[in-house]
Design a protein around this motif. Sequence first.
Motif, mmCIF file in Angstrom:
data_model
loop_
_atom_site.group_PDB
_atom_site.id
_atom_site.type_symbol
_atom_site.label_atom_id
_atom_site.label_comp_id
_atom_site.label_asym_id
_atom_site.label_seq_id
_atom_site.Cartn_x
_atom_site.Cartn_y
_atom_site.Cartn_z
ATOM 1 N N SER A 124 0.999 -1.167 0.103
ATOM 2 C CA SER A 124 0.127 0.115 0.086
ATOM 3 C C SER A 124 0.939 1.309 -0.165
ATOM 4 O O SER A 124 0.439 2.252 -0.217
ATOM 5 N N LYS A 125 2.254 1.143 0.310
ATOM 6 C CA LYS A 125 3.019 2.436 0.595
ATOM 7 C C LYS A 125 3.730 2.453 -0.813
ATOM 8 O O LYS A 125 4.591 3.599 -1.066
ATOM 9 N N ILE A 126 3.701 1.523 -1.935
ATOM 10 C CA ILE A 126 4.548 1.807 -3.050
ATOM 11 C C ILE A 126 3.695 2.772 -3.726
ATOM 12 O O ILE A 126 2.695 2.790 -4.195
ATOM 13 N N LYS A 134 11.933 -3.233 -6.997
ATOM 14 C CA LYS A 134 12.781 -3.930 -5.857
ATOM 15 C C LYS A 134 12.429 -5.164 -5.300
ATOM 16 O O LYS A 134 13.056 -5.854 -4.564
ATOM 17 N N MET A 135 11.049 -5.687 -5.480
ATOM 18 C CA MET A 135 10.617 -6.735 -5.038
ATOM 19 C C MET A 135 10.501 -7.655 -6.054
ATOM 20 O O MET A 135 10.837 -7.684 -7.000
ATOM 21 N N SER A 201 -4.381 -1.537 -5.065
ATOM 22 C CA SER A 201 -4.071 -0.293 -5.400
ATOM 23 C C SER A 201 -3.130 -0.282 -6.620
ATOM 24 O O SER A 201 -2.806 0.884 -7.293
ATOM 25 N N ILE A 202 -2.737 -1.406 -7.114
ATOM 26 C CA ILE A 202 -1.428 -1.086 -8.072
ATOM 27 C C ILE A 202 -2.082 -2.173 -9.290
ATOM 28 O O ILE A 202 -2.243 -3.323 -9.026
ATOM 29 N N MET A 203 -1.532 -1.786 -10.341
ATOM 30 C CA MET A 203 -1.950 -2.635 -11.750
ATOM 31 C C MET A 203 -0.885 -2.288 -12.465
ATOM 32 O O MET A 203 -0.333 -1.266 -12.668
ATOM 33 N N LEU A 204 -0.468 -3.244 -13.235
ATOM 34 C CA LEU A 204 0.783 -3.397 -14.437
ATOM 35 C C LEU A 204 -0.226 -3.447 -15.728
ATOM 36 O O LEU A 204 -1.150 -3.932 -15.633
ATOM 37 N N TYR A 205 0.334 -2.597 -16.639
ATOM 38 C CA TYR A 205 -0.089 -2.872 -18.181
ATOM 39 C C TYR A 205 0.901 -2.818 -18.926
ATOM 40 O O TYR A 205 1.714 -1.834 -19.076
#
Length: 294
Positions: A124-126, A134-135, A201-205
């Motif tokens: 949630s902090k990214i 980094k992950m 909260s995050i999505m790659l496209y």
Amino acid sequence: MRRLIFLFLLLINISSYGITNVKIILPESEKDVRYTYYLDLLKLSLDKTTKKYGKYQLNIQYRDVTRKRLISYLADGSPDLDVIWTGTTIEREKIMLPVRVPLLKGLKGCRLLLINKDKKDVFSKIKSVNELKKMTAIQGIDWPDTSILTANNFKVETTAIYEGMFKSLNLQRVDYFPRAINEPFDELKARPNLNLMIEPSIMLYYPAPNFFFVNIKKIELKNRIEEGLNMAIKDGSFDKLFYNHPSNSEIFKKINFKKMKIFKLDNPFLTKETKAIMNKKEYLGEVKRVVIKV
């Protein structure tokens, strides 16, 4: 002579109305529900073309095989396999015939992140894609997405074992598991004992259409499927199936695209022919509406 002509025409008629056998190999795992939408879409395309090409019959086998092995079967002309569905690459379009109609209206390139619930606060902090890099992600060893992520400088662990990816994530051996947007809802339902969730909260496209593929010698089958899909797009039955299928319907109920951080990546593994269809509204209307305009 007339009798011979009559028999000749009769044979042609019988041949043209013969049943087309379409052979498919599906995963053996009962928990692997990824194939249901694509199988229904294939049936739709074949149904649309029975008037021109005749009746068909799906012959389905269940085997515990990798995607790489299925591609090898199809490329080598195995008598047990006629059609697969998978993400496209330059190499795959060289050894198989692609049906260039994106099966998920472009949303295949939208990747939600499966994570361990214990890492919810960390994700949630990214705020940036560089923080995510980094992950460590986990992906299939032969998936196109693995090469795409690596080309964009992501850290990726790989395995050939589908169930092993969920176990690795559950044990926190990796940090996240990018999934095509229509996949993680059913995958979580099938594994309620695992401590996993969809990161909200995050999505790659990245542009990454998935196609039906057939053996390069089966041009008629390729043409039949392509014609059927385009007929379904034109008459609205493609959209009806796409939006109402259990594998897809939850996408638009549970994802608030406008509130998500969408990290856009490059895909250097597309042919020029596939790139040419990536702006066609009839194929990519949904991804244009929910992603590109966000």
